[in-house]
Design an enzyme around this catalytic site. Structure first.
Site, PDB file in Angstrom:
ATOM      1  N   SER A  19      -5.654  -4.478  -1.000  1.00  0.00           N
ATOM      2  CA  SER A  19      -4.402  -4.802  -1.812  1.00  0.00           C
ATOM      3  C   SER A  19      -4.499  -6.083  -2.580  1.00  0.00           C
ATOM      4  O   SER A  19      -5.419  -6.908  -2.310  1.00  0.00           O
ATOM      5  CB  SER A  19      -3.341  -5.197  -0.597  1.00  0.00           C
ATOM      6  OG  SER A  19      -2.127  -5.983  -1.213  1.00  0.00           O
ATOM      7  N   TYR A  69      -1.127 -10.406   6.429  1.00  0.00           N
ATOM      8  CA  TYR A  69      -1.303  -9.245   5.720  1.00  0.00           C
ATOM      9  C   TYR A  69      -2.567  -9.496   4.750  1.00  0.00           C
ATOM     10  O   TYR A  69      -3.399  -8.850   4.649  1.00  0.00           O
ATOM     11  CB  TYR A  69      -0.216  -8.560   5.245  1.00  0.00           C
ATOM     12  CG  TYR A  69      -0.358  -7.298   4.308  1.00  0.00           C
ATOM     13  CD1 TYR A  69      -0.596  -6.216   4.913  1.00  0.00           C
ATOM     14  CD2 TYR A  69      -0.403  -7.358   3.017  1.00  0.00           C
ATOM     15  CE1 TYR A  69      -0.856  -5.093   4.540  1.00  0.00           C
ATOM     16  CE2 TYR A  69      -0.700  -6.052   2.120  1.00  0.00           C
ATOM     17  CZ  TYR A  69      -0.966  -5.094   2.823  1.00  0.00           C
ATOM     18  OH  TYR A  69      -1.196  -3.835   2.187  1.00  0.00           O
TER      19      TYR A  69
END
Length: 309
Positions: free
Chosen positions: A164, A177
């Protein structure tokens, strides 16, 4: 495996995808995280291309697993796997290893499984959420290639991992995250360097903003953050084909890119991150994603009202 000649490897945000060759009969792939989203769409796509796919799901009786059974050929094999449970990972690895001989090998591993259910400041995020993100997004994605490397080396295969941009850029309220994805991206860069002499090629896919199942809970402050996140997700892309095509290119191109960046706006985002001052990047990310505001209890006007009372 015969594949067409591709352009030399580069990390350009605008790198064109190579056209994959038709896979030979019996080419074997393992995919992690196929209950929904990128993993499920990729499993369907690769099955339709004629691959023998091992697709892991969290719940073998869930709607995602049922959809794969309904839409895919009998070649596809579903494996139950919870990446927070080492015994599940070992069972899945044993199943894949027992299905092959050393001469067959495994052509590709797609690390797609990911977790995040907290959208909040790092200070307000429980430590357990950081640990769970690391267990799923990092340690699970470490244990799979470690267990499958003998088969991948035998085939001169590929590892494609969905990470990501949150692992590269400090997105507000995504600390748990983002930290796990930063560790994952660095791990895969290390694998790429270490496995190059063996002919195993490693690629990262860093998608833009697509529809996901992320959620968050909390009181008034976190609820405001959640409201901003929901507004952001309203413009997220529903068509996952760009990500599926990037994963497929990483598996099949003769010279796959080190990094793929499917999604709108990533070129501008990385340009700002790399070339402009930090305060410009921070302002951009707050305007683009989430702009945390001082909780009401800490605002000066709240203290002034309390003194007057």
């Amino acid at each position: 495996m015969t594949v067409p000649k591709q352009p030399s490897q580069d990390q350009s945000l605008l790198r064109p995808l190579g056209r994959p060759a038709e896979p030979p009969c019996g080419l074997l792939l393992a995919l992690a995280g196929c209950d929904s989203g990128f993993g499920q769409a990729t499993a369907r796509h690769l099955d339709a291309m004629g691959f023998q796919v091992f697709a892991s799901v969290l719940d073998p009786q869930g709607p995602g697993a049922k959809e794969l059974r309904r839409s895919c050929s009998p070649r596809l094999t579903l494996l139950q796997m919870d990446l927070t449970k080492p015994e599940d990972i070992q069972h899945a690895l044993l199943h894949i290893l027992q299905a092959h001989t050393n001469s067959t090998g495994l052509w590709g591993l797609v690390n797609n499984a990911g977790f995040n259910d907290t959208i909040a400041d790092a200070e307000l995020s429980p430590l357990g959420k950081f640990r769970t993100c690391m267990e799923v997004n990092f340690f699970g994605s470490l244990q799979l290639p470690k267990g499958l490397l003998p088969l991948l080396r035998s085939a001169g295969g590929r590892i494609v991992t969905v990470s990501s941009p949150a692992g590269d850029l400090p997105f507000p309220c995504l600390a748990a995250y983002g930290a796990s994805k930063a560790a994952l991206s660095l791990l895969m860069d290390t694998f790429r360097s270490e496995l190059q002499p063996w002919g195993v090629k490693v690629s990262l896919v860093l998608p833009g903003y697509y529809k996901t199942a992320l959620r968050s809970d909390g009181e008034a402050y976190v609820e405001e953050i959640n409201r901003q996140f929901i507004q952001f997700m309203k413009v997220a892309v529903e068509d996952l084909s760009a990500v599926v095509n990037s994963i497929t290119d990483g598996l099949l191109a003769a010279n796959p890119a080190v990094r793929y960046y499917p999604g709108q706006g990533l070129g501008l985002m990385y340009f700002i991150h790399r070339y402009l001052p930090y305060f410009v990047r921070d302002l951009f990310l707050k305007g683009f994603f989430i702009n945390p505001k001082l909780p009401r209890a800490l605002r000066r006007e709240h203290h002034d009202d309390a003194k007057k009372a």
